[in-house]
Design a protein around this motif. Structure first.
Motif, PDB file in Angstrom:
ATOM      1  N   ALA A 141       0.828  -1.205   0.000  1.00 23.29           N
ATOM      2  CA  ALA A 141       0.000   0.000   0.000  1.00 23.29           C
ATOM      3  C   ALA A 141       0.863   1.255   0.000  1.00 23.29           C
ATOM      4  CB  ALA A 141      -0.933  -0.003   1.207  1.00 23.29           C
ATOM      5  N   LEU A 142       1.890   1.285   0.862  1.00 23.92           N
ATOM      6  CA  LEU A 142       2.778   2.453   0.893  1.00 23.92           C
ATOM      7  C   LEU A 142       3.510   2.602  -0.427  1.00 23.92           C
ATOM      8  CD1 LEU A 142       4.407   2.656   4.438  1.00 23.92           C
ATOM      9  CD2 LEU A 142       2.137   3.340   3.671  1.00 23.92           C
ATOM     10  N   THR A 143       3.941   1.500  -1.004  1.00 27.37           N
ATOM     11  CA  THR A 143       4.630   1.557  -2.294  1.00 27.37           C
ATOM     12  C   THR A 143       3.711   2.140  -3.356  1.00 27.37           C
ATOM     13  OG1 THR A 143       5.960  -0.377  -1.707  1.00 27.37           O
ATOM     14  CG2 THR A 143       5.832   0.192  -4.038  1.00 27.37           C
ATOM     15  N   SER A 144       2.462   1.748  -3.328  1.00 23.60           N
ATOM     16  CA  SER A 144       1.504   2.222  -4.320  1.00 23.60           C
ATOM     17  C   SER A 144       1.250   3.722  -4.192  1.00 23.60           C
ATOM     18  CB  SER A 144       0.193   1.459  -4.174  1.00 23.60           C
ATOM     19  OG  SER A 144      -0.775   1.929  -5.081  1.00 23.60           O
ATOM     20  N   VAL A 145       1.008   4.202  -2.965  1.00 27.14           N
ATOM     21  CA  VAL A 145       0.704   5.628  -2.811  1.00 27.14           C
ATOM     22  C   VAL A 145       1.949   6.490  -2.982  1.00 27.14           C
ATOM     23  CG1 VAL A 145      -1.248   5.127  -1.303  1.00 27.14           C
ATOM     24  CG2 VAL A 145       0.984   5.635  -0.293  1.00 27.14           C
ATOM     25  N   HIS A 146       3.132   5.901  -2.749  1.00 26.83           N
ATOM     26  CA  HIS A 146       4.377   6.650  -2.937  1.00 26.83           C
ATOM     27  C   HIS A 146       4.700   6.821  -4.413  1.00 26.83           C
ATOM     28  CE1 HIS A 146       8.460   8.061  -2.205  1.00 26.83           C
ATOM     29  NE2 HIS A 146       8.921   7.113  -3.009  1.00 26.83           N
ATOM     30  N   ASP A 147       4.342   5.847  -5.223  1.00 28.21           N
ATOM     31  CA  ASP A 147       4.750   5.841  -6.618  1.00 28.21           C
ATOM     32  C   ASP A 147       3.842   6.645  -7.529  1.00 28.21           C
ATOM     33  OD1 ASP A 147       6.947   4.340  -6.086  1.00 28.21           O
ATOM     34  OD2 ASP A 147       6.050   2.421  -6.628  1.00 28.21           O
ATOM     35  N   GLU A 148       2.925   7.363  -6.945  1.00 35.14           N
ATOM     36  CA  GLU A 148       2.101   8.232  -7.778  1.00 35.14           C
ATOM     37  C   GLU A 148       2.924   9.438  -8.227  1.00 35.14           C
ATOM     38  OE1 GLU A 148      -1.731   8.992  -6.073  1.00 35.14           O
ATOM     39  OE2 GLU A 148      -1.899   6.958  -5.262  1.00 35.14           O
ATOM     40  N   ASP A 149       2.306  10.348  -8.948  1.00 29.76           N
ATOM     41  CA  ASP A 149       3.053  11.438  -9.588  1.00 29.76           C
ATOM     42  C   ASP A 149       3.913  12.222  -8.601  1.00 29.76           C
ATOM     43  OD1 ASP A 149       1.968  10.739 -11.994  1.00 29.76           O
ATOM     44  OD2 ASP A 149       0.310  12.167 -11.866  1.00 29.76           O
ATOM     45  N   ARG A 150       3.366  12.491  -7.435  1.00 23.01           N
ATOM     46  CA  ARG A 150       4.115  13.268  -6.440  1.00 23.01           C
ATOM     47  C   ARG A 150       4.533  12.338  -5.321  1.00 23.01           C
ATOM     48  NH1 ARG A 150       1.601  17.961  -2.542  1.00 23.01           N
ATOM     49  NH2 ARG A 150       3.464  18.352  -1.301  1.00 23.01           N
ATOM     50  N   ALA A 151       5.841  12.080  -5.214  1.00 17.81           N
ATOM     51  CA  ALA A 151       6.347  11.149  -4.202  1.00 17.81           C
ATOM     52  C   ALA A 151       6.029  11.658  -2.804  1.00 17.81           C
ATOM     53  CB  ALA A 151       7.851  10.967  -4.365  1.00 17.81           C
ATOM     54  N   LEU A 152       5.713  10.717  -1.931  1.00 12.43           N
ATOM     55  CA  LEU A 152       5.325  11.070  -0.572  1.00 12.43           C
ATOM     56  C   LEU A 152       6.478  10.981   0.412  1.00 12.43           C
ATOM     57  CD1 LEU A 152       1.850   9.384   0.074  1.00 12.43           C
ATOM     58  CD2 LEU A 152       2.376  11.814   0.158  1.00 12.43           C
ATOM     59  N   PHE A 153       7.137   9.818   0.444  1.00 13.30           N
ATOM     60  CA  PHE A 153       7.998   9.476   1.565  1.00 13.30           C
ATOM     61  C   PHE A 153       9.459   9.866   1.342  1.00 13.30           C
ATOM     62  CE2 PHE A 153       4.578   6.252   1.464  1.00 13.30           C
ATOM     63  CZ  PHE A 153       3.958   6.575   2.662  1.00 13.30           C
ATOM     64  N   ALA A 154      10.094  10.240   2.454  1.00 15.99           N
ATOM     65  CA  ALA A 154      11.543  10.368   2.441  1.00 15.99           C
ATOM     66  C   ALA A 154      12.182   8.985   2.495  1.00 15.99           C
ATOM     67  CB  ALA A 154      12.013  11.225   3.616  1.00 15.99           C
ATOM     68  N   ARG A 155      11.542   8.080   3.239  1.00 16.77           N
ATOM     69  CA  ARG A 155      11.980   6.690   3.324  1.00 16.77           C
ATOM     70  C   ARG A 155      10.846   5.856   3.892  1.00 16.77           C
ATOM     71  NH1 ARG A 155      17.084   7.141   6.926  1.00 16.77           N
ATOM     72  NH2 ARG A 155      17.096   4.891   6.684  1.00 16.77           N
ATOM     73  N   PHE A 156      10.819   4.578   3.513  1.00 17.16           N
ATOM     74  CA  PHE A 156       9.826   3.664   4.072  1.00 17.16           C
ATOM     75  C   PHE A 156      10.276   2.234   3.816  1.00 17.16           C
ATOM     76  CE2 PHE A 156       8.534   4.054  -0.326  1.00 17.16           C
ATOM     77  CZ  PHE A 156       7.990   2.814  -0.667  1.00 17.16           C
ATOM     78  N   GLY A 157       9.713   1.302   4.599  1.00 14.62           N
ATOM     79  CA  GLY A 157      10.037  -0.110   4.449  1.00 14.62           C
ATOM     80  C   GLY A 157       9.265  -0.931   5.455  1.00 14.62           C
ATOM     81  N   GLY A 158       9.439  -2.241   5.376  1.00 14.69           N
ATOM     82  CA  GLY A 158       8.759  -3.109   6.338  1.00 14.69           C
ATOM     83  C   GLY A 158       8.239  -4.378   5.721  1.00 14.69           C
TER      84      GLY A 158
END
Length: 608
Positions: A429-446
């Protein structure tokens, strides 16, 4: 406590088990029918599988050399030990990371000789100042001090910048991790990457925690250092069981599935935890009030030992945990254990304050909408301590049955942790919302069920919008209100001490090998409902000559007092109950009791 969840009557569904297979297991194992039903429903049907399930052994551990990258890692570490190269272990601040650090440091030092001892340093990051993951500044300092080999534990699978920096500094990097790699970038450019979930790794069990992956490397290093059959036998039958103590704690604490090799590790490790010799482990168990004359249960590890270990990284410095498990000084061990205990008390207070605000917000959400929305809940508050965000996310999941992200803010950055429910892959889910036109995260994982992340505070509202849109399309009603799966239907007459002994052999219980739920129909209420502390209930039930106590604890959204009042329960009421079987031994009550999971008015004919 949030109200309203008890008003929904859950469907009860039996876990499927073929009758012929049940009879076969009963005959081969000589176990009660309810236990045989439990095993068959969980996929254990042939004689060898049943025997291995009931009696896990060291022979059930998988050869560490089957893991991709192990050969290169062992060869490089052995070369560093022989030439007295300083080695840096780069750890993490939770139970998984700190125990992994201890395991690998101990193994490398044991693989050396007295004449040529290994030089092993470690770095455990500070949760607040450094956060999760490998930092290039730490690697630069290590290189300047003469280190030429860095080994990560429980971290590093997405450390692309750190891997590039290590290569530029002339450092060899070995990554050991269990988190999911980046689908697009693969794995870092390192001398070796040891992670069973990476592409190309044929290791047959993929669910190890970070400490277990580090243990596999430790096992391979120690085996390579053996000079003869006598040393190899001593390693496999004495040292490896000793190492499993910490691996079991990490496996249980990290909530990886307790199935396959993980169940072997947890079972054997818990057995080894009886009356530990190492001063730190002994002091920790004593201060957690765990008896030393028997192996602890998985519940005791998960709720008494693990929180005290985690408290160091949540509230202060996690290196205290490494010092605790490495010290040979009983007095220092007692001091460090006492410090962890104080930090855990601080953690409880901090968590309770935040939960008050969370419960108020959740209650307002219910009053406004009538129920929790079918989305991933995103909650943030700059007053919340970063060290308890994961716990808060878990509490929200427990209370609502929804996945949750919890964030706090500091210097314009939002730091968050998330927990999920079965069927909703949170990292995807985080990967999906991050990969949209405007990147969200500075870093994420898990993982699928747990994530960590950071992003600029100004993007939190965008995160909330994207997660609402993403989760609303995926979260189905059966995921939000799943049926209650029970393992077997039994009568009260079957619940003997022998039955419970067999049940204990089915443990340790946890994710992937959940504690069994049984149902019994048409039992009678032998006395009025007794309310405990205004929230919990105690029922005296009977069937024929059998009389047992059933306790309902008001947590995880189930409000037993409201449920009993709505059902108008009184002496003589006939009810069907779903429960977990417990054995209690204290000055006031000894014997078996039932921990209620659900109950309903019975439609079955009355029984005497």
């Amino acid at each position: 406590m949030v109200s309203g969840q008890a008003e929904i009557q859950r469907e009860w569904a039996a876990r499927a088990a073929e009758e012929g297979a049940i009879q076969h297991v009963m005959a081969t194992a000589s176990c009660p029918r309810g236990i045989a039903h439990l095993l068959v429903s969980r996929g254990f049907t042939d004689e060898a599988a049943v025997k291995s399930f009931f009696s896990p052994s060291l022979d059930d551990l998988i050869d560490p050399m089957r893991m991709l990258g192990m050969d290169a890692a062992v060869e490089r570490i052995r070369r560093a030990v022989r030439s007295s190269e300083p080695i840096l272990i780069y750890g993490d601040y939770d139970v998984d990371g700190t125990t992994a650090t201890v395991l690998l440091k101990t193994a490398i030092e044991r693989s050396a000789t007295k004449e040529n001892p290994a030089i092993v340093r470690y770095h455990v990051p500070h949760r607040i100042r450094e956060g999760y993951g490998m930092r290039t500044g730490v690697l630069a300092d290590a290189a300047a001090s003469g280190v030429r080999l860095v080994i990560s534990v429980d971290t590093g699978i997405r450390a692309f910048a750190a891997a590039s920096e290590a290569r530029a500094l002339g450092l060899d990097l070995i990554v050991t991790d269990h988190h999911l790699p980046d689908d697009a970038q693969g794995v870092p450019d390192a001398l070796a990457v040891i992670n069973p979930v990476q592409d190309g790794c044929t290791y047959p069990f993929k669910g190890l925690c970070g400490a277990a992956v580090a243990f596999k490397l430790a096992h391979a290093i120690l085996r390579a250092a053996c000079l003869n059959d006598h040393e190899r036998h001593r390693l496999e039958r004495t040292l490896i069981p000793s190492f499993l103590k910490l691996v079991a704690i990490a496996t249980i604490a990290d909530s990886v599935p307790l199935e396959g090799e993980n169940r072997v590790i947890a079972s054997l490790g818990l057995r080894e935890l009886r009356n530990p010799v190492q001063p730190g482990l002994r002091a920790l168990m004593e201060i957690a009030q765990i008896p030393l004359d028997r192996p602890p249960t998985a519940t005791e590890v998960g709720f008494r030992i693990a929180p005290r270990i985690n408290a160091a990284g949540r509230m202060d410095v996690a290196s205290d945990v490494v010092d605790l498990f490495l010290t040979r000084d009983p007095e220092q061990a007692r001091d460090l254990a006492a410090k962890l205990n104080r930090l855990n008390d601080d953690r409880k207070v901090t968590e309770a304050r935040a939960l008050e605000a969370i419960d108020e917000e959740l209650s307002g959400m219910q009053r406004k909408q009538g129920q929790f929305p079918a989305i991933c809940l995103v909650m943030d508050d700059p007053a919340w301590h970063r060290g308890v965000l994961g716990i808060l996310a878990s509490r929200i999941v427990d209370r609502t049955g929804r996945p949750a992200l919890v964030l706090t803010h500091e210097d314009g950055q939002a730091h968050g942790s998330g927990r999920s429910i079965p069927g909703y892959h949170l990292l995807d889910a985080l990967t999906s919302v991050h990969d949209e036109d405007r990147a969200l995260f500075a870093r994420f994982g898990g993982h699928a069920h747990a994530v960590g992340f950071s992003l600029p505070s100004e993007r939190v509202e965008l995160l909330r919008e994207r997660m609402e849109h993403h989760s609303a399309a995926i979260l189905l009603q059966e995921m939000l209100a799943p049926p209650l799966e029970y393992d077997a239907e039994v009568s009260l007459e079957e619940l003997s001490g022998r039955f419970h002994e067999w049940l204990e052999r089915c443990g340790p219980f946890g994710v992937g090998n959940r504690e069994p739920v049984f149902i019994t129909r048409s039992v009678r209420l032998a006395s009025s409902v007794r309310v405990i502390k205004d929230r919990h209930v105690c029922l005296e039930i009977n069937s024929g000559d059998i009389r047992l106590r059933a306790l309902g604890w008001s947590r995880s959204g189930m409000l037993w007092t409201e449920l009993c009042q709505r059902m108008q329960l009184d002496v003589g009421s006939r009810i069907d109950i779903a429960y977990r079987l417990k054995a209690k031994s204290n000055p006031w009550y000894t014997g078996l009791e039932l921990e209620l999971v659900d109950l309903r008015l019975s439609e079955s004919p009355a029984t005497a």
